[in-house]
Design a protein around this motif. Structure first.
Motif, PDB file in Angstrom:
ATOM      1  N   VAL A  59     -13.427 -11.602  10.332  1.00 58.38           N
ATOM      2  CA  VAL A  59     -13.896 -11.059   9.062  1.00 58.38           C
ATOM      3  C   VAL A  59     -12.980 -11.522   7.941  1.00 58.38           C
ATOM      4  O   VAL A  59     -11.808 -11.860   8.181  1.00 58.38           O
ATOM      5  N   ASP A  60     -13.505 -11.518   6.747  1.00 60.11           N
ATOM      6  CA  ASP A  60     -12.675 -11.694   5.574  1.00 60.11           C
ATOM      7  C   ASP A  60     -11.779 -10.472   5.502  1.00 60.11           C
ATOM      8  O   ASP A  60     -12.257  -9.359   5.421  1.00 60.11           O
ATOM      9  N   GLY A  61     -10.476 -10.678   5.600  1.00 59.87           N
ATOM     10  CA  GLY A  61      -9.581  -9.533   5.779  1.00 59.87           C
ATOM     11  C   GLY A  61      -9.234  -8.774   4.524  1.00 59.87           C
ATOM     12  O   GLY A  61      -8.486  -7.804   4.572  1.00 59.87           O
ATOM     13  N   GLY A  62      -9.773  -9.182   3.388  1.00 57.88           N
ATOM     14  CA  GLY A  62      -9.391  -8.515   2.138  1.00 57.88           C
ATOM     15  C   GLY A  62      -9.828  -7.055   2.137  1.00 57.88           C
ATOM     16  O   GLY A  62     -10.916  -6.720   2.579  1.00 57.88           O
ATOM     17  N   GLY A  63      -8.931  -6.230   1.638  1.00 65.50           N
ATOM     18  CA  GLY A  63      -9.258  -4.816   1.562  1.00 65.50           C
ATOM     19  C   GLY A  63      -8.570  -4.172   0.389  1.00 65.50           C
ATOM     20  O   GLY A  63      -7.849  -4.830  -0.374  1.00 65.50           O
ATOM     21  N   ARG A  64      -8.801  -2.892   0.232  1.00 68.57           N
ATOM     22  CA  ARG A  64      -8.099  -2.109  -0.785  1.00 68.57           C
ATOM     23  C   ARG A  64      -7.571  -0.841  -0.139  1.00 68.57           C
ATOM     24  O   ARG A  64      -8.207  -0.298   0.770  1.00 68.57           O
ATOM     25  N   ILE A  65      -6.461  -0.374  -0.648  1.00 72.60           N
ATOM     26  CA  ILE A  65      -5.918   0.881  -0.132  1.00 72.60           C
ATOM     27  C   ILE A  65      -6.851   2.011  -0.556  1.00 72.60           C
ATOM     28  O   ILE A  65      -7.103   2.208  -1.751  1.00 72.60           O
ATOM     29  N   ALA A  66      -7.375   2.729   0.426  1.00 70.68           N
ATOM     30  CA  ALA A  66      -8.255   3.870   0.160  1.00 70.68           C
ATOM     31  C   ALA A  66      -7.448   5.159   0.088  1.00 70.68           C
ATOM     32  O   ALA A  66      -7.816   6.082  -0.647  1.00 70.68           O
ATOM     33  N   SER A  67      -6.389   5.230   0.870  1.00 69.09           N
ATOM     34  CA  SER A  67      -5.523   6.401   0.827  1.00 69.09           C
ATOM     35  C   SER A  67      -4.237   6.091   1.571  1.00 69.09           C
ATOM     36  O   SER A  67      -4.097   5.018   2.175  1.00 69.09           O
ATOM     37  N   ILE A 112      -3.853   3.954  -4.548  1.00 68.52           N
ATOM     38  CA  ILE A 112      -5.277   3.817  -4.243  1.00 68.52           C
ATOM     39  C   ILE A 112      -5.858   2.693  -5.089  1.00 68.52           C
ATOM     40  O   ILE A 112      -5.632   2.626  -6.294  1.00 68.52           O
ATOM     41  N   GLY A 113      -6.582   1.803  -4.427  1.00 67.39           N
ATOM     42  CA  GLY A 113      -7.216   0.676  -5.106  1.00 67.39           C
ATOM     43  C   GLY A 113      -6.448  -0.631  -5.019  1.00 67.39           C
ATOM     44  O   GLY A 113      -6.990  -1.683  -5.350  1.00 67.39           O
ATOM     45  N   GLN A 114      -5.188  -0.575  -4.567  1.00 66.37           N
ATOM     46  CA  GLN A 114      -4.386  -1.798  -4.474  1.00 66.37           C
ATOM     47  C   GLN A 114      -5.040  -2.797  -3.514  1.00 66.37           C
ATOM     48  O   GLN A 114      -5.291  -2.463  -2.361  1.00 66.37           O
ATOM     49  N   PRO A 115      -5.291  -4.035  -3.961  1.00 68.04           N
ATOM     50  CA  PRO A 115      -5.834  -5.041  -3.041  1.00 68.04           C
ATOM     51  C   PRO A 115      -4.781  -5.442  -2.002  1.00 68.04           C
ATOM     52  O   PRO A 115      -3.601  -5.611  -2.341  1.00 68.04           O
ATOM     53  N   VAL A 116      -5.202  -5.559  -0.771  1.00 69.39           N
ATOM     54  CA  VAL A 116      -4.291  -5.915   0.325  1.00 69.39           C
ATOM     55  C   VAL A 116      -4.928  -6.963   1.224  1.00 69.39           C
ATOM     56  O   VAL A 116      -6.144  -7.160   1.210  1.00 69.39           O
ATOM     57  N   TRP A 117      -4.068  -7.598   2.002  1.00 73.21           N
ATOM     58  CA  TRP A 117      -4.488  -8.695   2.861  1.00 73.21           C
ATOM     59  C   TRP A 117      -3.775  -8.536   4.204  1.00 73.21           C
ATOM     60  O   TRP A 117      -2.648  -8.040   4.251  1.00 73.21           O
ATOM     61  N   PRO A 135       0.295  -6.256   0.031  1.00 74.23           N
ATOM     62  CA  PRO A 135      -0.380  -6.622  -1.220  1.00 74.23           C
ATOM     63  C   PRO A 135      -0.889  -8.050  -1.195  1.00 74.23           C
ATOM     64  O   PRO A 135      -0.225  -8.956  -0.680  1.00 74.23           O
ATOM     65  N   ALA A 136      -2.039  -8.244  -1.778  1.00 74.66           N
ATOM     66  CA  ALA A 136      -2.709  -9.540  -1.730  1.00 74.66           C
ATOM     67  C   ALA A 136      -1.916 -10.614  -2.431  1.00 74.66           C
ATOM     68  O   ALA A 136      -2.080 -11.787  -2.148  1.00 74.66           O
ATOM     69  N   ASP A 137      -1.033 -10.225  -3.333  1.00 74.70           N
ATOM     70  CA  ASP A 137      -0.269 -11.251  -4.047  1.00 74.70           C
ATOM     71  C   ASP A 137       1.094 -11.520  -3.421  1.00 74.70           C
ATOM     72  O   ASP A 137       1.895 -12.238  -3.972  1.00 74.70           O
ATOM     73  N   ALA A 138       1.338 -10.900  -2.234  1.00 75.57           N
ATOM     74  CA  ALA A 138       2.632 -11.124  -1.576  1.00 75.57           C
ATOM     75  C   ALA A 138       2.667 -12.504  -0.939  1.00 75.57           C
ATOM     76  O   ALA A 138       1.635 -13.051  -0.559  1.00 75.57           O
ATOM     77  N   GLN A 139       3.844 -13.039  -0.808  1.00 76.14           N
ATOM     78  CA  GLN A 139       3.989 -14.340  -0.129  1.00 76.14           C
ATOM     79  C   GLN A 139       3.651 -14.181   1.351  1.00 76.14           C
ATOM     80  O   GLN A 139       3.875 -13.156   1.948  1.00 76.14           O
ATOM     81  N   GLY A 140       3.113 -15.121   1.933  1.00 74.45           N
ATOM     82  CA  GLY A 140       2.886 -15.036   3.385  1.00 74.45           C
ATOM     83  C   GLY A 140       1.764 -15.931   3.776  1.00 74.45           C
ATOM     84  O   GLY A 140       1.388 -16.083   4.859  1.00 74.45           O
TER      85      GLY A 140
END
Lengths: 140, 397
Positions: A59-67, A112-117, A135-140
């Protein structure tokens, strides 16, 4: 997660493909061939259409923090250590929730709402790799 | 409207001693509670021909030895010597203890028994209640426990965090609810915390266990039993005190979400709660504005907010504001958890709520009596996926 005794997941017939993919640093979730929806955790019958034609796909692993919630470990040795559990909602299919963990005092990016990977964390001394999120903008 | 409305009544209740440590076996406490309930309504054991309970212990790692960890129908039947009289029984594992009461109500209306005894026995073993003890996680736990999701409080914490975010609610507002319940508990001789006042400062100063939930947001595990007796309205009028008529009963046993996820969501609570409350209104022909006093489950304090909103007792998203300014106090516009709730009486898993509702509408709440309480609502469950409830009335219609 060095220094803590971590609980080891026990793959079973339904969940083995998830953990196999995780070992290869891929996030694969159960998907129904009938209605194309993701079922997570994996089910015997599709929760949406009750089909048994279920397989696994990346799956496309992108998500957001829900809680999230922060607590202290009850470590077997040493003092309790802070950690935060994240509940991440997959962007690809709202309602699909995955749990992740961040060690230490809660970082500012946990909201809540932070994009994550996804990233993949080997569990020392086991053949398990845990999918985690950062976080989606973290190095990795 | 349900044609059973007002035709069955709660006619007696009793509690054993409630303790946190040691004490007698759960089976002995259960017999105490059952005998107290029989005394309360002036019946004796041979009068009982219906038995129902919800025996399962709601904590991780619970054992099942009868008389020690659970108290089954078999146990009560044997020790109250009811083998010759019992014609109907039910051992319920869905919902909450109110679901066992629902079964008894249905049985009475069907004529399957004449007097039904229902009990909830709660076990508190030594050590940390419900602690995660394994270094492995299988089944649904494998997607949570390896990440540190090892305690039910965390599941409630993430839903409440969502609630606070969604409705821009002030977490400090919960101090009103918890201190109000503690004040009520001071007037409840059964309450484990009757002699331990709780101030707003105490509440806000207490450590977070799984934020935003603090120690005083959690009900206190106890060992004890609470029982009640039900019968038909016709028989009720011959017994010791005023009956609490069942205006409606309801339970929610359906999954609301297609997949049981690793955590229950805020919407799980709200939709399930609204389902049960809706059935109560439909079956009774009443509404939220008819409720004089509300006993709303509080295993963790946010559940009371969810019930206030799901039952329409306050607008959606407004519970944190609704509980301010004395509105839910004994003297307020809608007294809530007048006995102290599970938070301050002890974790009787919803039976305390049912009994207090019956006390209030029958004028038996002593110093906690809400004047002119004619209709009492009792809702069990988080609401989560499975919950149950009763609407009780001073008169049958």
């Amino acid at each position: 997660m060095t220094g803590e005794a971590t609980v080891v997941p026990v793959p079973d017939e339904l969940t083995a493909p998830f953990w196999t993919a995780a070992r290869g640093h891929r996030l694969e979730l159960q998907r129904c061939s009938e209605c194309s929806r993701i079922n997570h955790p994996p089910q015997v019958l599709c929760g949406w259409c009750s089909s048994d034609r279920l397989g696994f796909a990346e799956v496309d692993g992108g998500g957001r923090i829900a809680s999230y919630t922060s607590a202290l470990t009850r470590a077997r040795e040493g003092p309790p250590a802070a950690y935060t559990i994240l509940v991440v909602e997959l962007e690809e299919q709202p309602g699909v929730l995955l749990v992740s963990r961040v060690a230490g005092p809660r970082p500012d990016w946990v909201r809540i709402g932070q994009p994550v990977w996804p990233w993949f964390e080997p569990l020392d001394g086991t053949d398990i790799v845990l999918p985690q999120f950062r976080p989606a903008d973290a190095q990795g | 409207m349900w044609d059973g409305s007002g035709r069955v009544a709660v006619v007696g209740w009793g509690l054993s001693e409630i303790t946190r440590d040691g004490g007698r076996h759960l089976g002995a406490l259960t017999l105490d509670a059952c005998r107290a309930a029989l005394d309360d309504c002036g019946l004796s054991a041979p009068d009982i021909d219906g038995l129902a309970t919800y025996p399962d212990q709601p904590f991780r790692g619970a054992a099942r030895t009868d008389g020690v960890d659970v108290v089954s129908v078999d146990f009560v039947l044997e020790h109250l010597k009811l083998a010759d009289s019992v014609a109907w029984y039910a051992q319920v594992s869905q919902g909450m203890v109110a679901s066992a009461v629902c079964e008894a109500i249905n049985a009475l209306l069907a004529g399957a028994c004449r007097y039904a005894l229902v009990w909830r026995a709660m076990r508190k073993p030594a050590g940390q209640y419900g602690a995660w003890r394994s270094d492995r996680a299988s089944g649904a736990d494998q997607f949570g426990a390896p990440y540190g999701l090892t305690s039910v409080i965390q599941t409630h914490a993430v839903a409440y965090r969502r609630y606070l975010h969604r409705y821009r609610a002030d977490p400090d507002a919960m101090a009103e609810l918890t201190t109000n319940s503690r004040r009520n508990a001071a007037m409840n001789p059964h309450a484990i915390f009757r002699d331990r006042p709780l101030t707003r400062h105490d509440y806000l100063d207490a450590p977070m266990i799984a934020d935003p939930l603090r120690i005083f947001d959690c009900d206190v595990p106890v060992q004890g039993c609470a029982a009640l007796v039900l019968t038909t309205a016709e028989r009720a009028s011959t017994l010791r005190h005023e009956p609490a008529y069942v205006l409606a009963h309801a339970q929610q046993t359906l999954h609301r979400q297609p997949i049981p996820g690793p955590v229950y969501t805020l919407m799980d609570h709200m939709e399930c709660g609204a389902g049960t409350a809706g059935l109560l209104w439909q079956r009774s022909g009443r509404g939220a504005t008819d409720v004089d006093v509300a006993q709303l489950y509080d295993g963790f304090s946010p559940s009371t907010y969810y019930w206030l909103e799901a039952a329409g007792l306050c607008p959606e998203g407004d519970a944190s504001r609704f509980v301010q300014d004395g509105r839910i106090a004994l003297t307020g516009e809608l007294p809530v958890n007048t006995f102290g709730g599970s938070l301050s009486e002890g974790r009787l898993h919803g039976m305390g709520h049912l009994i207090e509702a019956a006390r209030q509408v029958t004028g038996n709440a002593g110093p906690r009596q809400v004047p002119d309480a004619a209709v009492a609502l009792a809702l069990d469950g988080s609401p989560m996926l499975r919950n149950s409830g009763l609407l009780l009335g001073r008169s049958p219609s």
